[in-house]
Design a protein around this motif. Sequence first.
Motif, PDB file in Angstrom:
ATOM      1  N   PHE A  37       0.839  -1.195   0.000  1.00  0.00           N
ATOM      2  CA  PHE A  37       0.000   0.000   0.000  1.00  0.00           C
ATOM      3  C   PHE A  37       0.873   1.245   0.000  1.00  0.00           C
ATOM      4  O   PHE A  37       2.024   1.204   0.446  1.00  0.00           O
ATOM      5  CB  PHE A  37      -0.938   0.002   1.211  1.00  0.00           C
ATOM      6  CG  PHE A  37      -0.262   0.217   2.524  1.00  0.00           C
ATOM      7  CD1 PHE A  37       0.394  -0.846   3.150  1.00  0.00           C
ATOM      8  CD2 PHE A  37      -0.220   1.461   3.127  1.00  0.00           C
ATOM      9  CE1 PHE A  37       1.061  -0.662   4.345  1.00  0.00           C
ATOM     10  CE2 PHE A  37       0.429   1.658   4.331  1.00  0.00           C
ATOM     11  CZ  PHE A  37       1.073   0.592   4.947  1.00  0.00           C
ATOM     12  N   ILE A  56       0.252   2.206   9.561  1.00  0.00           N
ATOM     13  CA  ILE A  56      -0.786   1.663   8.676  1.00  0.00           C
ATOM     14  C   ILE A  56      -2.146   1.799   9.349  1.00  0.00           C
ATOM     15  O   ILE A  56      -2.274   1.598  10.562  1.00  0.00           O
ATOM     16  CB  ILE A  56      -0.489   0.184   8.309  1.00  0.00           C
ATOM     17  CG1 ILE A  56      -1.570  -0.411   7.411  1.00  0.00           C
ATOM     18  CG2 ILE A  56      -0.323  -0.682   9.575  1.00  0.00           C
ATOM     19  CD1 ILE A  56      -1.205  -1.769   6.816  1.00  0.00           C
ATOM     20  N   ALA A  57      -3.158   2.139   8.554  1.00  0.00           N
ATOM     21  CA  ALA A  57      -4.498   2.316   9.113  1.00  0.00           C
ATOM     22  C   ALA A  57      -5.000   1.005   9.699  1.00  0.00           C
ATOM     23  O   ALA A  57      -4.857  -0.055   9.073  1.00  0.00           O
ATOM     24  CB  ALA A  57      -5.445   2.807   8.023  1.00  0.00           C
ATOM     25  N   ARG A  59      -7.865  -0.026   9.884  1.00  0.00           N
ATOM     26  CA  ARG A  59      -8.929  -0.615   9.050  1.00  0.00           C
ATOM     27  C   ARG A  59      -8.381  -1.109   7.709  1.00  0.00           C
ATOM     28  O   ARG A  59      -9.119  -1.632   6.883  1.00  0.00           O
ATOM     29  CB  ARG A  59     -10.015   0.435   8.798  1.00  0.00           C
ATOM     30  CG  ARG A  59      -9.539   1.690   8.100  1.00  0.00           C
ATOM     31  CD  ARG A  59     -10.592   2.643   7.643  1.00  0.00           C
ATOM     32  NE  ARG A  59     -10.034   3.934   7.336  1.00  0.00           N
ATOM     33  CZ  ARG A  59      -9.108   4.156   6.409  1.00  0.00           C
ATOM     34  NH1 ARG A  59      -8.625   3.111   5.732  1.00  0.00           N
ATOM     35  NH2 ARG A  59      -8.631   5.378   6.174  1.00  0.00           N
ATOM     36  N   SER A  60      -7.069  -0.994   7.499  1.00  0.00           N
ATOM     37  CA  SER A  60      -6.485  -1.384   6.218  1.00  0.00           C
ATOM     38  C   SER A  60      -6.657  -2.881   5.956  1.00  0.00           C
ATOM     39  O   SER A  60      -6.396  -3.714   6.835  1.00  0.00           O
ATOM     40  CB  SER A  60      -5.007  -1.041   6.197  1.00  0.00           C
ATOM     41  OG  SER A  60      -4.338  -1.850   5.252  1.00  0.00           O
ATOM     42  N   SER A  62      -4.813  -4.584   4.295  1.00  0.00           N
ATOM     43  CA  SER A  62      -3.485  -5.223   4.233  1.00  0.00           C
ATOM     44  C   SER A  62      -2.909  -5.507   5.619  1.00  0.00           C
ATOM     45  O   SER A  62      -1.906  -6.217   5.749  1.00  0.00           O
ATOM     46  CB  SER A  62      -2.514  -4.304   3.486  1.00  0.00           C
ATOM     47  OG  SER A  62      -3.075  -3.856   2.286  1.00  0.00           O
ATOM     48  N   LEU A  63      -3.520  -4.908   6.664  1.00  0.00           N
ATOM     49  CA  LEU A  63      -2.903  -5.009   7.998  1.00  0.00           C
ATOM     50  C   LEU A  63      -2.608  -6.441   8.427  1.00  0.00           C
ATOM     51  O   LEU A  63      -1.504  -6.735   8.898  1.00  0.00           O
ATOM     52  CB  LEU A  63      -3.773  -4.302   9.048  1.00  0.00           C
ATOM     53  CG  LEU A  63      -3.278  -4.377  10.485  1.00  0.00           C
ATOM     54  CD1 LEU A  63      -1.861  -3.810  10.614  1.00  0.00           C
ATOM     55  CD2 LEU A  63      -4.232  -3.677  11.447  1.00  0.00           C
ATOM     56  N   HIS A 131      -4.467   3.898  13.885  1.00  0.00           N
ATOM     57  CA  HIS A 131      -3.405   3.289  13.076  1.00  0.00           C
ATOM     58  C   HIS A 131      -2.600   2.305  13.920  1.00  0.00           C
ATOM     59  O   HIS A 131      -2.780   2.213  15.142  1.00  0.00           O
ATOM     60  CB  HIS A 131      -2.467   4.383  12.523  1.00  0.00           C
ATOM     61  CG  HIS A 131      -2.985   5.038  11.274  1.00  0.00           C
ATOM     62  ND1 HIS A 131      -4.174   5.727  11.236  1.00  0.00           N
ATOM     63  CD2 HIS A 131      -2.482   5.079  10.012  1.00  0.00           C
ATOM     64  CE1 HIS A 131      -4.370   6.180  10.002  1.00  0.00           C
ATOM     65  NE2 HIS A 131      -3.368   5.791   9.240  1.00  0.00           N
TER      66      HIS A 131
END
Length: 308
Positions: A37, A56-57, A59-60, A62-63, A131
């Motif tokens: 991302f 990183i968010a 809610r991402s 990709s997390l 985050h």
Amino acid sequence: MTPPASDPRSLRDAFGCFMTGVTIVTTLDAAGKPVGFTANSFSSVSLDPPLLLVSIAARSASLPAFAAGRGFAVNVLAEGQKDLANTFARPAENRFADVYWRQGPVGAPLIAGTSAWFDCALEQAIPAGDHVILIGRIGGFAATSAPGLGYYRGAYVTPAQTAAQLPTGPDVVISAILEAQGSVLLVDDGLGGAALPMARVGREGVQAALAALIAGTGLTAEPGSIYSVYEDGVQRRQHIAFRCPASAGTPARGAFVELSAEGLADITDPAMRIMLERLAAEAQVGNYGIYFGTHEHGHVTRAGERLS
Ligand SMILES: Cc1cc2nc3c(=O)[nH]c(=O)nc-3n(C[C@H](O)[C@H](O)[C@H](O)COP(=O)(O)O)c2cc1C
């Protein structure tokens, strides 16, 4: 009025005042598929041990892949990789579809053509508000001379573009006081009045700008001494006036006027008219000073006097 810190929009705008680089943060998911991302929350943390961070968010999508602990890479984008930044900032089936990449020494995907990369083991994942801060221990890195891509106030910027757009400091203008036999050259100021020949100083610098200004008048004249330096609060610029005795030639535009109150009456800019009225007076006694100040207030320093 200061917007409340709880107002995400103005907070995001305020964050946007900080010019950053742009990165793509990558890892491999459980199936070994590349995940990545776009991020500009990248920062160095420590040299020894070599640590960096990116945020990183929470809610991402990709997390989970990043939190799984297989390590991650930070790919610092080069100025030509804006499209890539957009691709990795938008939902997409496979962001890596048209991307050349290889695995780094620690194992995360390294994208081709970047300005620099850092391949890391995941040191810590720290929840922080909405985050998660990923701290990476750098296991390998490389840097190139490729100029990086920037991000400023919600837009991508490039060093070349920024340099051209970036103001070269305060707006500096110069004027040439081309004098000959008690008269001075005035040109049409485009406002229905008259002014000295003037030019804005760009990257070429004051000396080159003055030489070009004199050449443009069609006269032969020496780029002379500074006569006045003032901050023009009305036009928000620095103004430097040079005395340039003219020895020959016919003006390409404008006309010589007598250095007197009548001759100078058509000058629109009061600061410029007052400056030339001072020159007219000083020419009478042959004792010239240099003015420092603003378009309204300042002082004249004469030869041998200490600048106060
Ligand atoms: C210039 C730029 C910088 C960004 N920086 C971050 C960031 O530091 N952290 C983050 O979580 N998202 C950041 N984003 C947003 C993500 O790239 C975007 O939400 C992306 O869709 C997240 O993908 P994902 O949900 O698949 O993880 C940034 C977007 C742009 C355009």
